[in-house]
Design an enzyme around this catalytic site. Structure first.
Site, PDB file in Angstrom:
ATOM      1  N   SER A  38       0.842  -1.194   0.000  1.00  0.00           N
ATOM      2  CA  SER A  38       0.000   0.000   0.000  1.00  0.00           C
ATOM      3  C   SER A  38       0.878   1.246   0.000  1.00  0.00           C
ATOM      4  O   SER A  38       1.663   1.443  -0.920  1.00  0.00           O
ATOM      5  CB  SER A  38      -0.946  -0.031   1.206  1.00  0.00           C
ATOM      6  OG  SER A  38      -1.876   1.039   1.143  1.00  0.00           O
ATOM      7  N   THR A  39       0.788   2.067   1.024  1.00  0.00           N
ATOM      8  CA  THR A  39       1.515   3.333   1.071  1.00  0.00           C
ATOM      9  C   THR A  39       3.015   3.111   0.898  1.00  0.00           C
ATOM     10  O   THR A  39       3.624   2.317   1.594  1.00  0.00           O
ATOM     11  CB  THR A  39       1.269   4.037   2.410  1.00  0.00           C
ATOM     12  OG1 THR A  39      -0.144   4.143   2.620  1.00  0.00           O
ATOM     13  CG2 THR A  39       1.892   5.418   2.439  1.00  0.00           C
ATOM     14  N   HIS A  77      -2.634  -1.039  -3.402  1.00  0.00           N
ATOM     15  CA  HIS A  77      -3.743  -0.113  -3.197  1.00  0.00           C
ATOM     16  C   HIS A  77      -3.501   1.127  -4.055  1.00  0.00           C
ATOM     17  O   HIS A  77      -2.575   1.893  -3.802  1.00  0.00           O
ATOM     18  CB  HIS A  77      -3.850   0.290  -1.720  1.00  0.00           C
ATOM     19  CG  HIS A  77      -4.158  -0.861  -0.812  1.00  0.00           C
ATOM     20  ND1 HIS A  77      -3.834  -0.850   0.522  1.00  0.00           N
ATOM     21  CD2 HIS A  77      -4.761  -2.054  -1.039  1.00  0.00           C
ATOM     22  CE1 HIS A  77      -4.238  -1.982   1.076  1.00  0.00           C
ATOM     23  NE2 HIS A  77      -4.785  -2.732   0.145  1.00  0.00           N
ATOM     24  N   MET A 110      -0.228   1.142   5.334  1.00  0.00           N
ATOM     25  CA  MET A 110      -1.011   1.393   6.543  1.00  0.00           C
ATOM     26  C   MET A 110      -1.997   0.268   6.786  1.00  0.00           C
ATOM     27  O   MET A 110      -2.459  -0.381   5.855  1.00  0.00           O
ATOM     28  CB  MET A 110      -1.797   2.704   6.399  1.00  0.00           C
ATOM     29  CG  MET A 110      -0.959   3.960   6.386  1.00  0.00           C
ATOM     30  SD  MET A 110      -2.011   5.433   6.410  1.00  0.00           S
ATOM     31  CE  MET A 110      -2.813   5.330   4.821  1.00  0.00           C
ATOM     32  N   ASP A 152      -4.337  -4.898   6.067  1.00  0.00           N
ATOM     33  CA  ASP A 152      -4.771  -5.689   4.919  1.00  0.00           C
ATOM     34  C   ASP A 152      -3.684  -6.694   4.539  1.00  0.00           C
ATOM     35  O   ASP A 152      -2.522  -6.333   4.347  1.00  0.00           O
ATOM     36  CB  ASP A 152      -5.075  -4.765   3.731  1.00  0.00           C
ATOM     37  CG  ASP A 152      -5.737  -5.497   2.577  1.00  0.00           C
ATOM     38  OD1 ASP A 152      -6.347  -6.561   2.825  1.00  0.00           O
ATOM     39  OD2 ASP A 152      -5.661  -5.001   1.439  1.00  0.00           O
TER      40      ASP A 152
END
Length: 358
Positions: A175-176, A202, A297, A300
């Site tokens: 993600s991030t 993401h 973050m 998930d």
């Protein structure tokens, strides 16, 4: 700890105000100034010496890409987070910016409508903090030289003469901070990797096709954005499209595995969801699954990593020392879902070793 000094650059006064308000909700961040265009940003950077700059892409006088190049020449230690519109053109320009040396990006949810930026406030704060952390670690490569060397052109075009009967799948969740981390890892994987590869990043729907193209250009493995009905193949990678969960369906008659895209479950915090895809792969491939969880973050993918490890598959989580945001990998580690913990620069080697172990 000293507060993170941020310079906000945007041609819209409303956007500058919105970004400032978002960032100043975090006590670790101090907005030390704003700039209305690229030329103004260069002046303010010299005057204020920020740790991080948030930089709009579409600006008059001097555009974001030109500004980025000059800022990194003037101030090589500064980290830049691009603020991008949710368009195909915006996606292409964003990835060009990252190749030039930008740390990461945050997408405006609705073009330039400043009020909607609050929707991505947590992401913006996390990426600014991740950028500051990267600055303290020391830049790994010089500004302007972050682009990896293009991969040797594949001898077999993607989709032709593919081996769709295979036994192993690697699923990477991120993600991030993901685009930069993946561009560090995936170009190291060999073209003859003995597994199919799925990346769940993401990312907004308009960005995943451009990102998959970027991976295909710079990785020995072939990459594409997944579409419904696509077949997984040994030695090929696909990126889950933004806005859909990617799950797999076995075709028993032809002995191949196809992609299915679904909006279920609707209540997932992230779409695509790492947990949904990893669980789907595990259901079909069991102990022949390799799960990899990188920076991001939240949690998930952590639950699925536990299931993969319990089923006898191999799981790899990124170490705190390199994770931009040590959220997703930390959750997997703390829950017992990470057999192997490694810094990003060793993840590719661990993936190859895991595939060969199965």
């Amino acid at each position: 700890m000293n507060r993170i000094k941020v310079l906000v650059v945007d041609d819209s006064a409303m956007m500058r105000k919105a970004v400032r308000q978002i960032l100043e909700t975090d006590p670790d961040i101090e907005v030390i100034g704003t700039a209305r265009d690229g030329e103004d940003a260069l002046r303010k950077d010299q005057e204020l010496h920020p740790d991080v700059i948030t930089l709009d892409i579409n600006m008059p006088v001097m555009d974001g890409l030109t500004s980025l190049t000059l800022l990194l020449e003037q101030h090589p230690e500064v980290q830049v987070v691009m603020v991008s519109s949710l368009t195909q053109e915006g996606a292409i320009t964003t990835f060009e910016a990252m190749e030039l040396g930008a740390f990461d990006y945050v997408a405006k949810p609705s073009g330039t409508v400043s009020s909607n930026l609050h929707v991505v406030g947590r992401e913006l704060i996390a990426k600014v903090k991740g950028a500051a952390q990267q600055k303290r670690r020391r830049r790994r490569t010089a500004p302007g030289s972050t682009r990896p060397a293009p991969a040797v052109k594949k001898s077999v075009p993607i989709g032709e003469n593919r081996e769709t009967s295979f036994r192993k799948v690697v699923v990477i969740g991120v993600s991030t901070g993901g685009p930069g981390t993946l561009m560090e890892i995936l170009p190291q994987l060999p073209a003859n990797l003995d597994a199919a590869l799925i990346v769940v990043q993401h990312m907004p729907p308009t960005f995943t096709a451009s990102f998959a193209k970027r991976l295909d250009d710079y990785c020995p493995l072939s990459f594409r954005e997944a579409k419904a009905g696509d077949k997984l193949a040994r030695g090929e990678g696909m990126v889950a499209p933004g806005g859909y969960h990617l799950v797999l369906k076995k075709n028993a008659l032809r002995d191949d595995v196809m992609v299915r895209l679904t909006s279920q479950p609707e209540k997932s915090l992230f779409i695509p969801s790492v947990d949904v895809t990893m669980n789907s792969v595990l259901d079909l491939f069991g102990r022949r699954t390799v799960g990899v969880l990188l920076t991001g973050m939240g949690s998930d993918g952590a639950e699925a990593m536990v299931r993969i490890r319990q089923a006898g598959g191999i799981t790899i989580a990124e170490d705190r020392s390199t994770a931009v945001v040590f959220g997703m990998p930390r959750e997997a580690i703390e829950r017992g879902g990470a057999e192997i913990v490694a810094p990003s620069y060793n993840i590719a080697k661990e993936i190859v070793k895991a595939v060969n172990r199965i």
